[in-house]
Motif scaffolding. Structure first.
Motif, PDB file in Angstrom:
ATOM      1  N   VAL A  72      11.537  50.568   1.965  1.00 54.70           N
ATOM      2  CA  VAL A  72      12.307  49.354   2.267  1.00 54.70           C
ATOM      3  C   VAL A  72      11.730  48.226   1.412  1.00 54.70           C
ATOM      4  O   VAL A  72      10.651  47.703   1.704  1.00 54.70           O
ATOM      5  CB  VAL A  72      12.223  48.980   3.766  1.00 54.70           C
ATOM      6  N   GLU A  73      12.412  47.908   0.337  1.00 56.80           N
ATOM      7  CA  GLU A  73      11.933  46.916  -0.643  1.00 56.80           C
ATOM      8  C   GLU A  73      13.159  46.307  -1.307  1.00 56.80           C
ATOM      9  O   GLU A  73      14.011  47.028  -1.822  1.00 56.80           O
ATOM     10  CB  GLU A  73      11.016  47.628  -1.664  1.00 56.80           C
ATOM     11  N   ASP A  74      13.230  44.967  -1.278  1.00 57.53           N
ATOM     12  CA  ASP A  74      14.444  44.310  -1.787  1.00 57.53           C
ATOM     13  C   ASP A  74      14.439  44.153  -3.308  1.00 57.53           C
ATOM     14  O   ASP A  74      15.488  43.930  -3.902  1.00 57.53           O
ATOM     15  CB  ASP A  74      14.633  42.940  -1.118  1.00 57.53           C
ATOM     16  N   GLU A  75      13.269  44.235  -3.919  1.00 55.20           N
ATOM     17  CA  GLU A  75      13.210  44.058  -5.371  1.00 55.20           C
ATOM     18  C   GLU A  75      13.631  45.383  -6.021  1.00 55.20           C
ATOM     19  O   GLU A  75      12.919  46.397  -5.888  1.00 55.20           O
ATOM     20  CB  GLU A  75      11.780  43.669  -5.760  1.00 55.20           C
ATOM     21  N   LEU A 122       7.176  49.638   3.880  1.00 49.67           N
ATOM     22  CA  LEU A 122       7.953  48.488   4.339  1.00 49.67           C
ATOM     23  C   LEU A 122       7.439  47.195   3.722  1.00 49.67           C
ATOM     24  O   LEU A 122       6.293  46.795   3.973  1.00 49.67           O
ATOM     25  CB  LEU A 122       7.856  48.421   5.875  1.00 49.67           C
ATOM     26  N   ASP A 123       8.276  46.553   2.915  1.00 50.16           N
ATOM     27  CA  ASP A 123       7.919  45.246   2.372  1.00 50.16           C
ATOM     28  C   ASP A 123       7.988  44.216   3.502  1.00 50.16           C
ATOM     29  O   ASP A 123       8.815  44.339   4.409  1.00 50.16           O
ATOM     30  CB  ASP A 123       8.908  44.885   1.245  1.00 50.16           C
ATOM     31  N   ILE A 124       7.087  43.218   3.449  1.00 49.73           N
ATOM     32  CA  ILE A 124       7.102  42.191   4.501  1.00 49.73           C
ATOM     33  C   ILE A 124       8.173  41.128   4.211  1.00 49.73           C
ATOM     34  O   ILE A 124       8.918  40.725   5.093  1.00 49.73           O
ATOM     35  CB  ILE A 124       5.707  41.534   4.629  1.00 49.73           C
ATOM     36  N   GLY A 125       8.262  40.706   2.936  1.00 49.04           N
ATOM     37  CA  GLY A 125       9.252  39.690   2.584  1.00 49.04           C
ATOM     38  C   GLY A 125      10.595  40.315   2.258  1.00 49.04           C
ATOM     39  O   GLY A 125      10.821  40.774   1.147  1.00 49.04           O
ATOM     40  N   LEU A 126      11.484  40.373   3.249  1.00 51.66           N
ATOM     41  CA  LEU A 126      12.791  41.016   3.071  1.00 51.66           C
ATOM     42  C   LEU A 126      13.912  40.078   3.477  1.00 51.66           C
ATOM     43  O   LEU A 126      13.741  39.302   4.433  1.00 51.66           O
ATOM     44  CB  LEU A 126      12.890  42.268   3.951  1.00 51.66           C
ATOM     45  N   ALA A 138      -1.570  45.366  -0.995  1.00 51.77           N
ATOM     46  CA  ALA A 138      -1.185  44.034  -1.459  1.00 51.77           C
ATOM     47  C   ALA A 138      -0.558  44.124  -2.844  1.00 51.77           C
ATOM     48  O   ALA A 138      -1.002  44.886  -3.693  1.00 51.77           O
ATOM     49  CB  ALA A 138      -2.408  43.121  -1.474  1.00 51.77           C
ATOM     50  N   LYS A 139       0.496  43.333  -3.039  1.00 49.76           N
ATOM     51  CA  LYS A 139       1.150  43.260  -4.352  1.00 49.76           C
ATOM     52  C   LYS A 139       0.391  42.279  -5.244  1.00 49.76           C
ATOM     53  O   LYS A 139      -0.087  41.268  -4.724  1.00 49.76           O
ATOM     54  CB  LYS A 139       2.585  42.755  -4.200  1.00 49.76           C
ATOM     55  N   PRO A 140       0.315  42.492  -6.562  1.00 48.40           N
ATOM     56  CA  PRO A 140       0.809  43.694  -7.240  1.00 48.40           C
ATOM     57  C   PRO A 140      -0.185  44.840  -7.057  1.00 48.40           C
ATOM     58  O   PRO A 140      -1.372  44.612  -6.950  1.00 48.40           O
ATOM     59  CB  PRO A 140       0.856  43.251  -8.712  1.00 48.40           C
TER      60      PRO A 140
HETATM   61 CA    CA Z   1      10.299  41.265  -1.051  1.00 48.11          CA
END
Ligand code: CA
Length: 233
Positions: A6-9, A50-54, A100-102
């Protein structure tokens, strides 16, 4: 093993999917929190990234809702490097681990392996049953020390059964864990894969439990599945 990303990018989502597929997983994808929340409830995944910022619904809320509904699926969250509070909130919300990204793709893959291993109660990446040994990390199977050539699907069937050792696994359950959601599933093909595995392996370690499914043999010539090759770090 089946994983949901689950990642919006879009680029990152595609990179994760590709890397996981190269590592032998079947992968479904979602691009916003609502879609991800729905898929995570509807399908039995072995791990969810799961990405946090979605958009639509943030990752923390998605995770909290799953846990509140009793969904225990292993979850690896992706957080922004400078948002340490997201890591704390994420772990408190029921995440199993975070990156953590990146990030380096190898780190994500190692963490997913560790999560899948822990969920199966395994101490290492190698599962043995009698003369047969399966390496989850290398994607290799040996029989009496000799390499066995398996197709990707045969490997997934054997790997799933071995990680569920001692339990009866239904054909439906196997089907759900070796195909992604877009695949035209046919549980009859499971029988074909099991038949081929029995031919390729020197010992029949896959028992048929009539009317229920399959189980890794527990008694044949000391063929009890277990782990070997070092302790979990
Ligand atoms: Ca995101």
């Amino acid at each position: 093993m089946r994983v949901l990303v689950v990642e919006d990018e879009p680029t990152l989502n595609a990179q994760l999917k590709q890397a996981l597929e190269d590592d032998g997983y079947v992968v479904d994808t979602a691009f916003d929190g609502k879609e991800g929340a729905f898929q995570g409830e509807a399908e039995p995944y072995d791990c969810i990234i799961l990405d946090i910022g979605l958009p639509q619904k943030d990752g923390l809320t998605v995770l909290e809702d799953w846990r509140a509904a009793g969904n225990t699926v292993p979850v690896l969250i992706l957080t922004a490097r400078d948002r340490w509070s997201d890591k704390v909130k994420g772990m408190d919300a029921g995440a199993d681990d975070y990156v953590a990204k990146p990030f380096q793709m190898e780190e994500v893959l190692a963490r997913v392996r560790a999560i899948v291993r822990r969920a199966a109660g395994l101490a290492s990446n190698t599962i043995t049953c009698g003369p047969i040994s399966l390496d989850l990390k290398a994607g290799r199977v040996t029989d009496g020390g000799m390499a066995v050539k398996l197709t990707a699907q045969e490997f997934r069937v054997l790997a799933y059964l071995l990680t569920q050792s001692g339990k009866v696994v239904s054909r439906t359950e196997l089907t759900e864990h070796i195909y992604d959601q877009d695949f035209d599933r046919d549980s009859n093909t499971i029988e074909v894969f099991v038949g081929r595995l029995r031919k390729k392996l020197s010992q029949n370690i896959i028992e048929t439990v009539r009317g229920m499914g399959y189980r890794i043999a527990q008694d044949a010539d000391g063929a009890t599945a277990g782990t070997s090759g070092g302790k979990e770090a």
